[in-house]
Design an enzyme around this catalytic site. Structure first.
Site, PDB file in Angstrom:
ATOM      1  N   HIS A 343      80.486 -35.178  85.357  1.00 37.92           N
ATOM      2  CA  HIS A 343      79.295 -35.227  86.371  1.00 37.92           C
ATOM      3  C   HIS A 343      80.290 -34.214  87.688  1.00 37.92           C
ATOM      4  CE1 HIS A 343      76.657 -37.989  86.390  1.00 37.92           C
ATOM      5  NE2 HIS A 343      77.267 -38.892  85.180  1.00 37.92           N
ATOM      6  N   LYS A 521      71.691 -37.321 101.809  1.00 37.50           N
ATOM      7  CA  LYS A 521      72.833 -37.357 100.330  1.00 37.50           C
ATOM      8  C   LYS A 521      73.807 -37.571 100.950  1.00 37.50           C
ATOM      9  CE  LYS A 521      71.741 -32.992  99.450  1.00 37.50           C
ATOM     10  NZ  LYS A 521      71.290 -32.837  97.735  1.00 37.50           N
ATOM     11  N   ARG A 522      74.965 -37.775 100.371  1.00 41.52           N
ATOM     12  CA  ARG A 522      76.242 -38.103 100.886  1.00 41.52           C
ATOM     13  C   ARG A 522      76.551 -36.484 101.748  1.00 41.52           C
ATOM     14  NH1 ARG A 522      79.263 -43.060  99.220  1.00 41.52           N
ATOM     15  NH2 ARG A 522      80.771 -41.980 100.291  1.00 41.52           N
ATOM     16  N   LYS A 527      78.088 -29.997 100.549  1.00 46.03           N
ATOM     17  CA  LYS A 527      77.152 -30.367 100.455  1.00 46.03           C
ATOM     18  C   LYS A 527      76.045 -29.289 101.892  1.00 46.03           C
ATOM     19  CE  LYS A 527      76.358 -34.778  98.265  1.00 46.03           C
ATOM     20  NZ  LYS A 527      75.527 -34.547  97.138  1.00 46.03           N
ATOM     21  N   THR A 629      69.991 -34.927  92.316  1.00 49.31           N
ATOM     22  CA  THR A 629      68.785 -35.043  91.400  1.00 49.31           C
ATOM     23  C   THR A 629      67.788 -35.778  92.649  1.00 49.31           C
ATOM     24  OG1 THR A 629      69.699 -37.864  92.537  1.00 49.31           O
ATOM     25  CG2 THR A 629      69.493 -36.443  89.514  1.00 49.31           C
ATOM     26  N   LYS A 633      63.502 -35.249  93.281  1.00 42.05           N
ATOM     27  CA  LYS A 633      62.421 -36.364  94.237  1.00 42.05           C
ATOM     28  C   LYS A 633      61.192 -35.802  94.477  1.00 42.05           C
ATOM     29  CE  LYS A 633      66.474 -39.175  93.233  1.00 42.05           C
ATOM     30  NZ  LYS A 633      67.673 -40.317  94.406  1.00 42.05           N
TER      31      LYS A 633
HETATM   32  C1  LIG Z   1      68.729 -39.418  94.618  1.00 43.40           C
HETATM   33  C2  LIG Z   1      69.757 -40.454  95.477  1.00 43.40           C
HETATM   34  C3  LIG Z   1      71.251 -40.006  96.150  1.00 43.40           C
HETATM   35  C4  LIG Z   1      71.190 -38.570  95.411  1.00 43.40           C
HETATM   36  O1  LIG Z   1      70.880 -36.904  96.015  1.00 43.40           O
HETATM   37  P1  LIG Z   1      71.674 -36.037  96.084  1.00 43.40           P
HETATM   38  O2  LIG Z   1      70.742 -34.917  96.853  1.00 43.40           O
HETATM   39  O3  LIG Z   1      71.599 -35.652  94.872  1.00 43.40           O
HETATM   40  O4  LIG Z   1      72.838 -35.533  96.084  1.00 43.40           O
HETATM   41  C5  LIG Z   1      72.115 -40.542  96.899  1.00 43.40           C
HETATM   42  N1  LIG Z   1      71.996 -41.136  97.078  1.00 43.40           N
HETATM   43  C6  LIG Z   1      70.633 -41.774  96.736  1.00 43.40           C
HETATM   44  C7  LIG Z   1      70.097 -43.720  97.921  1.00 43.40           C
HETATM   45  C8  LIG Z   1      69.726 -41.498  95.856  1.00 43.40           C
HETATM   46  O5  LIG Z   1      68.534 -41.866  95.737  1.00 43.40           O
END
Ligand SMILES: *Cc1c(COP(=O)(O)O)cnc(C)c1O
Length: 791
Positions: A343, A521-522, A527, A629, A633
């Protein structure tokens, strides 16, 4: 259903309807929904046994599940029934749903992927178990105090967990420490300490309620509650020691998956859940097989990252020490069962353990790791070692013990081959393959976005929910102005709802017709939330310089947690909040630019924000985001992406078309090259008056007047150690944002581009991903038909 709920309320919760709280109603409803799953679940288990089907075991330190009520309802087709029942009982359905705590047993993308996979495995009817840890405290709860992140323990288990069945009879003894004795060529491990792993099962039923799998989470319990003998001897500490060890192991989730913690407890957690899972799957296998050599025909074990990589040595240990196999055969057998998903390429996130530490906690495993390392070396002289400079390298261990290693997007897989595992790839050229991540359309469109879901279903019927590529039929609608208007209207419904929620939670009024520009995101330097914020300040400057211009109104929405020990990430959060206070109060720009940062980003918040987004920020430094991911979404829900050529962005752009994607920034190759140039960031800042001005403002305390030096460290970092090339990509990012501004001015053409995103995202269903794993790695076929076969 109404009567079932009343019955559960009375006999399981001991409440009568007159005195029931929201919690009681929620529990009663959940228990009824769980009841409805049980028959399917039993039928599936029986079918898997009856046909001796190969089982998939998905081992993951994290499962970021979120709430389950709506999933359980929609997957079982009980939506109308459940709503009507609650209405008849005088209860507000949405209040009930919002009473459920988020199961936050994960940090971010990796854990959420595991949760999406569980949904797809059940939907496809693949016999599978998810194995993980039942953390007492999931990811910490975030709040802001004067703009700074505060962490509180998360308490999802303070109330009863509605979905699980505790299995006190399914327990395994997990050893730690001690010593190894050798006699007559056989080894025996005598652990010094041990705990019990107890199973807790949550049934996971797929779309249409046809198939059910199990998510089995382990809690740690003391072998003996309390050592009365020690206590009576007066040794009070020893009396409670094994209890204390047990209680800590499944107590908390490590709040970080991107930096290596090197903590002993973490290693114990990893071994704890891996060993319990391996013992459990062996027990199941041996209940209907006599020949241990048939294991690879019946068992596929997928390691989600290196966290369960000790599975290799553990399986070898059991095969050799307990089943009497010779080491080479055991290694071969184990390898045919195991596969590993990588990952990350971030070097600081690749796990390694000091040999001394690992040998102290798992002495027999260290011997076996040596044997694996030596035998690989003997077969492939000069190949990379697992043991290096006194460290056990878990990536190399996982690679060598797996028959397949996969990356999670096309670009990431190529980089895995070229960088972290370049030498091992030369030796095993067919072992690394790609399986691009995906997301479950049940949660991430059907569940979270009723407005869009209904529009799509009116057009296509409902079969797209388990066959997402059908969305491509919507491409034909791009010239249909009535349909495009409906699509736009669905987005607006979601934006109005979000505006109201933000008004309530953040006390900021936002305009639903502004562009909703979202980065959730985190919080991590790679990022680049910081770049997004710098661009926001630059835009603010220009709006103030030219208030007469026709600026596109924007709301910048941030969400995300910083690991508690990651100080730069916490500074970035602080700066975003500081900047928000200044900008949101500016009368010149107030109607055109707002920053909001609702605290405690989690799955539920993602479900709220994503359907309302116009612009999706996917702006990581190229080569750093393995897949992402979140990006999927957003695009599925009709947001346009502004992004770099990183992770799955590359494939998203290929699917949605470059004309429907705002691309900017250096490529992965250019990033590597640029980093070699001395003084690259100073040169970039020198060349950009716009960026210089912003950095000057932050440095001078424009956004932290009460503490003007607050961000000196942060600005200094950008000048001298801009490892993630924020300064180099800034201008190209700013210009691309202005292109987005212009595009947003024509609502009709923006909506058409958004529609093209939704229509083109079918390939990113996690159903497609799981079909790929089943075909290329596990060699199992999706067989919902198993049920009929066994009937
Ligand atoms: C989908 C999701 C992530 C992953 O998000 P990225 O933008 O791909 O880092 C992290 N936290 C939550 C709560 C999510 O639903």
């Amino acid at each position: 259903m109404k009567n079932e709920i009343l019955k559960r309320l009375r006999y399981s919760l001991g409440k009568d309807a007159d005195h029931a709280s929201v919690y009681d109603w929620r529990m009663a409803l959940s228990l009824v929904l769980r009841d409805h799953m049980v028959d399917t679940w039993f039928d599936s288990t029986r079918a898997a046994y009856g046909t001796s089907a190969k089982r998939v075991y998905y081992l993951s330190m994290e499962f970021l599940i979120g709430r389950l009520i709506e999933d359980m309802i929609s997957n079982q087709g009980l939506e109308t029934e459940a709503r009507n029942a609650m209405k008849a009982l005088g209860q507000d359905f949405d209040t009930i749903v919002h009473n459920e705590p988020d199961a936050a047993l994960g940090n971010g993308g990796l854990g959420r992927l595991a949760a999406c996979f569980m949904d797809s495995l059940a939907t496809l009817g693949i016999p599978a178990y998810g194995y993980g840890i039942r953390y007492e405290h999931g990811l910490f709860e975030q709040s802001f105090v004067e703009g700074e992140q505060m962490e509180k323990p998360e308490t999802w288990l303070s109330q009863r967990h509605a979905w699980e069945f505790e299995r006190p009879e399914v327990q395994y003894r997990i050893g730690f420490g001690g010593h190894v004795s050798h006699s007559e060529g056989r080894a025996k491990w005598h652990p010094g300490d041990s705990v019990l792993a107890t199973a807790h099962d949550t049934p996971i039923v797929g779309w249409k309620g046809v198939w059910g799998n199990t998510l089995r989470l382990w809690s740690a319990d003391p072998v003996r509650q309390f050592d009365l003998a020690s206590f009576n001897r007066g040794d009070y500490l020893a009396a409670g020691r094994s209890e204390a060890l047990a209680r800590t192991i499944s107590r908390v989730l490590y709040p970080d998956d991107t930096t290596e913690s090197g903590k002993e407890l973490r290693l114990k957690q990893e071994y704890f859940f891996t060993a319990a899972s391996i013992m459990d799957l062996l027990r199941r296998f041996l209940s209907d097989h006599d020949d241990i050599r048939a294991l690879p025909d019946a068992v596929a074990i997928q390691l989600n990252d290196t966290h369960p990589a000790i599975a290799g040595p553990e399986l070898v240990r059991l095969l050799v020490d307990e089943h009497g196999l010779e080491m080479p055969e055991a290694i071969d057998l184990a390898r045919r069962c195991l596969a590993y998903t990588n990952h990350t390429l971030l070097p600081e996130a690749l796990e390694r353990w000091h040999e001394g530490l690992l040998g102290r906690i798992l002495p027999r495993h260290l011997e076996i790791i040596r044997a694996i390392d030596d035998s690989h070396q003997a077969e492939h002289p000069g190949s990379p070692r697992i043991l290096e400079h006194g460290d056990v390298r878990m990536g190399e261990l996982a690679f060598i013990m797996a028959h397949k290693v996969n990356g999670v997007s096309a670009l990431h897989t190529e980089l895995v081959k070229e960088t972290v595992f370049a030498d091992l790839h030369r030796i095993h050229p067919t072992r690394i393959i790609n399986q691009t991540n995906g997301i479950t359309p049940r949660r991430w469109l059907y569940g979270c976005n009723p407005a869009l879901r209904n529009l799509i279903s009116e057009e296509l019927g409902e079969s797209w929910v388990s066959d997402l590529e059908q969305l491509s039929a919507l491409t034909d609608k791009r010239g249909d102005s009535a349909f495009v208007a409906d699509f736009h209207a669905a987005k607006r419904v979601n934006k109005v709802a979000l505006s109201n929620w933000i008004g309530q939670t953040c006390d900021v009024q936002i305009d639903p017709d502004a562009m909703f520009d979202v980065q959730i995101k985190r919080i991590h330097e790679y990022k680049r939330q910081l770049m997004n914020l710098l661009e926001t300040i630059a835009l603010w400057n220009e709006m103030r310089d030219h208030p007469e211009k026709d600026w596109t109104p924007r709301v910048k929405i941030f969400g995300g947690k910083a690991a508690p020990g990651y100080f730069m990430a916490k500074d970035i959060i602080h700066l975003i909040n500081d900047t928000a206070s200044v900008i949101n109060a500016d009368p010149v720009t107030r109607d055109r630019l707002k920053i909001v940062f609702p605290p405690n980003y989690n799955v539920t918040m993602a479900e709220r924000l994503i359907p309302a987004a116009d612009l999706s920020e996917q702006i990581s430094t190229a080569g750093k985001e393995a897949s992402g991911t979140g990006n999927m979404k957003f695009a599925l829900n009709g947001a346009l992406t502004i992004g770099t050529l990183d992770g799955a962005n590359v494939e998203i752009r290929e699917h949605v078309g470059s004309e429907n994607f705002f691309l900017f920034g250096l490529t992965a190759a250019e990033v590597m090259e640029r980093r070699q140039q001395p003084g690259f960031s100073r040169a970039a800042i020198e060349a950009s008056p716009r960026l210089r001005r912003v950095l000057g403002q932050i440095f001078e305390g424009r956004f932290s007047p009460q503490d003007p030096h607050r961000y000196h460290g942060l600005v200094g970092m950008l000048y001298d150690h801009d490892h993630f090339l924020v300064t180099c990509d800034f201008d190209s990012y700013f210009d691309t944002q202005r292109r987005a501004d212009i595009a947003f001015q024509s609502q009709q053409s923006w909506a058409t581009m958004a529609l093209m995103n939704t229509a083109s995202m079918g390939w990113f269903s996690s159903d497609r991903t799981i079909r790929g794993y089943a075909r290329d790695i596990w060699k199992t076929r999706p067989h919902g038909a198993l049920l009929e076969k066994s009937a």
